[in-house]
Design a protein around this motif. Structure first.
Motif, mmCIF file in Angstrom:
data_model
loop_
_atom_site.group_PDB
_atom_site.id
_atom_site.type_symbol
_atom_site.label_atom_id
_atom_site.label_comp_id
_atom_site.label_asym_id
_atom_site.label_seq_id
_atom_site.Cartn_x
_atom_site.Cartn_y
_atom_site.Cartn_z
ATOM 1 N N PHE A 128 0.777 -1.241 0.002
ATOM 2 C CA PHE A 128 0.030 0.038 0.060
ATOM 3 C C PHE A 128 0.852 1.371 0.020
ATOM 4 N N PHE A 129 1.964 1.117 0.333
ATOM 5 C CA PHE A 129 2.807 2.497 0.587
ATOM 6 C C PHE A 129 3.061 3.324 -0.812
ATOM 7 N N THR A 130 3.123 2.587 -1.811
ATOM 8 C CA THR A 130 3.269 3.416 -3.047
ATOM 9 C C THR A 130 2.143 4.641 -3.353
ATOM 10 N N GLN A 131 0.880 4.115 -2.761
ATOM 11 C CA GLN A 131 -0.264 5.069 -2.905
ATOM 12 C C GLN A 131 -0.200 6.312 -1.997
ATOM 13 N N PHE A 132 0.769 5.998 -0.812
ATOM 14 C CA PHE A 132 0.577 7.206 -0.179
ATOM 15 C C PHE A 132 2.013 7.766 0.343
ATOM 16 N N LYS A 133 3.013 7.263 -0.598
ATOM 17 C CA LYS A 133 4.385 7.605 -0.262
ATOM 18 C C LYS A 133 4.651 9.485 -0.474
ATOM 19 N N ASN A 134 3.857 9.971 -1.289
ATOM 20 C CA ASN A 134 4.085 11.533 -1.247
ATOM 21 C C ASN A 134 2.824 12.126 -0.450
#
Length: 173
Positions: free
Chosen positions: A92-98
């Protein structure tokens, strides 16, 4: 044992050193599985052995409590939360990294992790009952690692060798 180390693994950010005060509180103070002196020895051995400090510590404590079975139970308890967290982040992190909120959360965690590490160092120093000579040696070892970028393994080997030599001369007198 599993639940104790699962809790330690689940609620500790910042790696093994940040886990030290939590492991100490659970294993020494709450559960009385090992004594303070054994805990200090455990951390020394865990730090000098290959692998993460928290995992090595859980292996030692588990083995002390219930042999090989205890070592496996405690190790799985320590590692499993990190496994699930890393798996979750990978998915899931790629969706929230920014996302600014997540950036702020991680920036807020950093100083707390540093405080946990300093807390562990303070507790270890106070419980180790070090004399002035021992404190001087500890400071010299730390400065050697920090200033001269010497690997801790060499510092440990030299420390052990010097102590053995010192004891040989001391016993001759």
């Amino acid at each position: 044992m599993f639940l104790t180390f699962f809790k330690i693994g689940a609620f500790t950010f910042g790696g093994g050193f940040a886990m030290i005060p939590i492991i100490q509180r659970e294993v020494v103070e709450k559960k009385n599985w090992i004594k303070d002196e054994e805990f200090i020895d455990t951390i020394s051995i865990a730090q000098s052995a290959p692998g993460p400090v928290a995992v090595n510590s859980s292996i030692f404590v588990g083995y002390k409590i219930d042999g090989l079975k205890g070592a496996i139970i405690c190790t799985v308890g320590t590692v499993l939360p990190s496994f699930f967290i890393i798996l979750f982040i990978a998915v899931f992190f790629t969706q929230f990294k920014n996302n600014p909120l997540f950036e702020e959360i991680f920036l807020g965690i950093r100083p707390v992790v540093v405080a946990l590490i300093f807390s562990a160092v303070y507790k270890l120093i106070t419980k180790a009952h070090l004399g002035y000579k021992d404190l001087v040696i500890a400071i010299i070892a730390m400065l050697t690692i920090v200033i001269f970028n010497v690997t801790p393994i060499y510092v440990i080997v030299v420390g052990v060798a010097l102590r053995v030599i010192y004891n040989k001369f001391k016993n001759k007198e």
